[in-house]
Design an enzyme around this catalytic site. Structure first.
Site, mmCIF file in Angstrom:
data_model
loop_
_atom_site.group_PDB
_atom_site.id
_atom_site.type_symbol
_atom_site.label_atom_id
_atom_site.label_comp_id
_atom_site.label_asym_id
_atom_site.label_seq_id
_atom_site.Cartn_x
_atom_site.Cartn_y
_atom_site.Cartn_z
ATOM 1 N N ASP A 210 0.860 -1.166 0.000
ATOM 2 C CA ASP A 210 0.000 0.000 0.000
ATOM 3 C C ASP A 210 0.905 1.228 0.000
ATOM 4 O O ASP A 210 1.973 1.219 0.594
ATOM 5 C CB ASP A 210 -0.878 -0.042 1.251
ATOM 6 C CG ASP A 210 -1.881 1.094 1.258
ATOM 7 O OD1 ASP A 210 -2.292 1.510 2.347
ATOM 8 O OD2 ASP A 210 -2.249 1.571 0.169
ATOM 9 N N GLY B 46 -1.143 5.846 1.447
ATOM 10 C CA GLY B 46 -2.304 6.719 1.340
ATOM 11 C C GLY B 46 -3.293 6.515 2.472
ATOM 12 O O GLY B 46 -3.866 7.464 2.990
ATOM 13 N N GLN C 158 -10.570 7.318 -7.005
ATOM 14 C CA GLN C 158 -11.204 8.012 -5.875
ATOM 15 C C GLN C 158 -12.476 8.694 -6.361
ATOM 16 O O GLN C 158 -12.931 8.450 -7.474
ATOM 17 C CB GLN C 158 -10.225 9.038 -5.285
ATOM 18 C CG GLN C 158 -9.009 8.425 -4.614
ATOM 19 C CD GLN C 158 -9.370 7.724 -3.327
ATOM 20 O OE1 GLN C 158 -10.456 7.910 -2.785
ATOM 21 N NE2 GLN C 158 -8.477 6.891 -2.833
ATOM 22 N N ASP D 7 -8.552 -6.814 0.715
ATOM 23 C CA ASP D 7 -7.627 -6.894 1.847
ATOM 24 C C ASP D 7 -8.321 -6.315 3.063
ATOM 25 O O ASP D 7 -9.195 -5.469 2.931
ATOM 26 C CB ASP D 7 -6.352 -6.092 1.574
ATOM 27 C CG ASP D 7 -6.548 -4.614 1.835
ATOM 28 O OD1 ASP D 7 -7.223 -3.967 1.011
ATOM 29 O OD2 ASP D 7 -6.087 -4.098 2.865
#
Lengths: 389, 437
Positions: free
Chosen positions: B148, B151, B246, B323
């Site tokens: 990751d 963020g 996003q 996840d």
């Protein structure tokens, strides 16, 4: 219950020997457990610790735990320890769990509060648990106690040992065990071990040892109250004295001895088994057992017996803890990685260090047994002392 | 190479030798097929299924082998082996899944796990991991790894983070030291770590924030940052960069972001900014919108989703990778995930319970609830056992899900699951609506 002598070599006082005690070859070390399993070691990791045959489970917590939910279970089946030998004591080598005692009861602190136990309850609990060896109720004293207190402790210990043996002799053990019939036949009743107490007061130690040797019901002995503040000279003297008095046919367990040099001394004096939470102590400090056992590897160097993986010099270290070691950790992880795990407070640090330490200490004892079998224990002991610091 | 019909079947993957781009090097991938008892039959089955779609990036291969409406069962080939999707990826934040050895993680059935750039960048540091041979060598994990970008820490450590156009200025919760995480820095650390999949640094605005202007700013900034990420990524031939879509809960913003992201032609895409406690009715609609729009032949990764209900619904909508910290974390708090639901093993009713935990996992078959009641939260071994159980449980669950998609029995699987999970019939509305869609 079998105690066969495998090999022996003359040592001082009681001969240094290897034996088989309830299936474990001695000298050996017993791995510290909590709530049934060795700390940080789940049963699927047992295959990486083939030398770990005996476990030390303090009994206090077992009184509070409801492990055995039905008569078909023993402690060993509940926790998956079928091939291991379980040894129970009322004390815990790592933390203080024994509370104040009086002439009738011992008390220990558990997660459910303080529990007090009388000999009858103690023996009854043993029968339900199905463990292999048990150190009988005793009153532990150390250097800080006065002569009067020590005398009282020894009197109590001997009295309780007598009482427990009487209880055992009087009951038909098979009947009283509350296990179901099909496992009763396979389970051998626990061996009772008398505890020799007495602090550093030699007369009391002598008295205790002599009194306990007279009890037929005991299958072995434990030298209690060691490594509680006495000097190493006193410790050696106590062990020598007690080993010379106790009968040679029954095994002796020593408590609290957790560094390799003292172990070698004690084996030389006739001790068979060790319970001290040695591996666990190393792991908790972030240390790994680093001693070497083969003269070929060592040459003429002096090696530290343990290294601390907190040391920042290991940050970029790509080597295993001990390059020749065959434990899971040394085959899989590097010192740099374990250093990272320790700094980030990850549980895998303890797991991997336990896997290494238990294995390495097991290897140490295996080397001792092999040395005794080949009649070169004194040589090995001298070599080890010379090349390790 | 042109006639290579078994791309991804064997445990070799062709990748470019950086020194000589014309020379193809066969590299033995990490975990050979069939090593884990959970997935031996999946690997064998996959040998005979023909792909419906095919996608190849330098470091990734993706083939959808079966579909049921929106749900897909696929083969994802990465530098360290083959992964079957939909897949659940357990999270090992600091380079380890808490308390489990690499062998134990393998035995639980995991082939792809997650790690965290921000934490690893702090301790031990990107250059340390690189010097130690990359994250796979460092933690001796032979399977695949996803990092990751850091963020999410913008959300979780919001009070310690200051977000600007340049990057995110973090103040470490551990020692107060400051780190400026720019897209370039995130790529650099992720390149040093060497995971198989890297996430782009995106501007994450928690979905519960009501400020539409902040969402717009975040969406546009994410797109500017993705370009910086692509430019700064130094190892596209062995590491895959996923872009993160996003846009909050606003359909128009999402569509805009989706269109722009797709233009960048990345190996895979992630759907971010969800799983933060927002209203589920809006959540599933956004997931559906993204899944419908994202290219069918590329993998989709829905970040932060871990409850079994969410896994089922989002797989039905078309997500491939998931996840969550939930299974490992809840194990440490003494909760076991089983077919009967979540069992809070510390509760008094489990004292003396002689039933085995759950017959579907190795740990569950061996220990009784009564004994685990004693161990849970009190001993390290309890935490280790429950973590292993939860992770294996989820891996088995996903395996059943994949089988049902391949066999064409996915609706039965869903119905049976819902019946077990909600025996009294109180199915959450949002799930029902989502599954009907």
């Amino acid at each position: 219950r079998e105690v066969t002598i495998m090999a022996s070599e003359g040592g001082e006082g009681r001969a240094v020997r290897t034996r088989v005690v309830r299936g474990i070859e001695t000298p050996a070390s017993m791995v510290y457990c909590r709530r049934g399993l060795p700390v940080n070691i789940t049963p699927d990791l047992f295959k990486h610790l083939p030398g770990m045959k005996s476990l030390h489970q303090p009994i206090g917590e077992l009184f509070a735990m409801n492990v055995l939910s039905n008569p078909c279970e023993t402690l060993k089946t509940a926790c998956g320890l079928q091939n291991k030998v379980v040894y129970c004591t009322i004390w815990d080598p790592i933390r203080m769990v024994t509370g104040p005692t009086n002439d009738n009861k011992v008390s220990f602190d558990t997660s459910k509060g303080r529990i007090q136990v009388i000999p009858e309850e103690f023996m009854k609990k043993l029968d339900t648990l199905g463990v292999d060896m048990v150190a009988l109720m005793s009153d532990a004293v150390d250097v800080s106690h006065s002569k009067g207190r020590v005398r009282k402790a020894v009197t109590r210990t001997v009295a309780w040992a007598k009482k427990c043996c009487e209880i055992r002799a009087s009951q038909d053990v098979k009947k009283s065990q509350s296990m179901s019939k099909d496992i009763k036949d396979h389970v051998i009743p626990a061996s009772l071990l008398g505890v020799v107490e007495g602090g550093t007061i030699f007369e009391q130690r002598k008295f205790c040892a002599e009194a306990l040797s007279k009890l037929d019901g005991l299958d072995g002995f434990v030298i209690g109250g060691l490594n509680t503040g006495e000097t190493s000279q006193d410790r050696a003297d106590i062990i020598r004295l007690v080993c010379s008095i106790l009968p040679k046919s029954k095994p002796i367990i020593a408590t609290g001895i957790s560094d390799p040099f003292s172990i070698l001394d004690a084996v030389g004096l006739g001790v068979d088994l060790f319970e001290s939470g040695y591996s666990y102590r190393l792991t908790q400090a972030g240390q790994a057992a680093a001693f070497e056992l083969s003269p070929r590897v060592v040459g003429s160097k002096r090696i530290p017996t343990k290294i601390s993986l907190w040391d920042p010099k290991y940050k970029f270290d790509k080597s295993a803890i001990i390059p020749g070691c065959k434990c899971y950790t040394c085959r899989t992880y590097t010192k740099g990685y374990i250093h990272h795990l320790l700094s980030t407070h990850e549980m895998l640090a303890q797991v991997s260090l336990q896997l290494h330490n238990i294995y390495r200490v097991g290897e140490f004892f295996r080397e001792i047994r092999s040395a005794i079998a080949h009649h070169r224990f004194n040589e090995f002991s001298k070599w080890f002392r010379k090349h390790h610091c | 190479r042109g006639s290579d019909g078994d791309f991804g079947f064997r445990d070799y993957m062709r990748r470019y030798d950086p020194k000589n781009p014309n020379h193809e090097v066969c590299v033995k991938a990490g975990i050979p097929e069939g090593w884990d008892r959970n997935q031996q039959d999946e690997d064998a089955l996959n040998l005979i299924l023909k792909p419906l779609t095919e996608h190849k990036s330098p470091a990734l291969g993706f083939q959808v082998t079966a579909r049921w409406n929106g749900a897909r069962a696929s083969r994802l080939t990465l530098p360290h082996g083959l992964v079957h999707t939909p897949v659940f990826m357990p999270v090992g934040t600091q380079g380890t899944i808490k308390g489990l050895t690499s062998e134990q993680i393998q035995n639980c059935g995991c082939r792809l796990i997650l790690s965290n750039t921000y934490h690893l960048g702090n301790r031990p540091g990107g250059e340390v991991v690189e010097k130690m041979g990359g994250i796979h060598t460092f933690m001796n994990w032979k399977g695949n790894l996803l990092t990751d970008s850091g963020g999410f820490q913008m959300v979780s450590l919001l009070k310690l983070a200051k977000i600007t156009e340049q990057g995110v200025l973090f103040q470490s919760p551990v020692n107060g030291s400051e780190m400026l995480l720019t897209p370039e820095k995130s790529m650099e650390i992720q390149n040093q770590i060497g995971a198989d999949i890297m996430m782009a640094l995106d501007d994450v605005c928690p979905s519960t924030c009501g400020d539409i202007k902040r969402f717009e700013e975040a969406t546009h900034r994410t797109l500017r940052w993705i370009d910086r990420c692509i430019k700064a990524h130094k190892k596209p031939h062995i590491q895959n960069l996923y872009g993160i879509v996003q846009g909050g809960l606003d359909a128009k913003l999402r569509e805009f972001c989706l269109d722009e992201m797709i233009k960048r032609d990345l190996p895979g895409y992630a759907i971010g900014g969800l799983a933060g406690g927002e209203d589920k009715a809006l959540f599933w609609r956004v997931v559906k919108q993204c899944c419908d729009r994202l290219p069918q032949h590329k993998p989709r990764y829905l970040m932060g989703v871990g409850y079994t209900l969410d896994l089922v619904v989002c797989s039905a909508l078309g997500c491939d990778q998931f996840d969550c910290v939930y299974p490992a974390r809840t194990a440490r708090f003494g909760t076991a995930m089983t077919r009967e639901g979540q069992l809070k093993l510390r509760k008094k009713k489990y004292k003396g319970d002689t039933r085995l935990l759950d017959t579907s996992t190795a740990v569950g078959r061996k220990f009784t609830r009564g004994y685990l009641h004693e161990l849970a939260t009190r001993e390290a071994t309890g935490s280790q056992l429950l973590t292993m159980h939860n992770i294996e449980f989820l891996q088995n669950f996903m395996k059943d899900l994949r089988s049902s998609i391949r066999n064409g029995t996915f609706p039965n699987f869903v119905r049976e699951y819902m019946r077990e999970e909600f025996p009294s019939g109180d199915y959450p509305n949002w799930a029902v609506e989502a599954l009907r869609a």
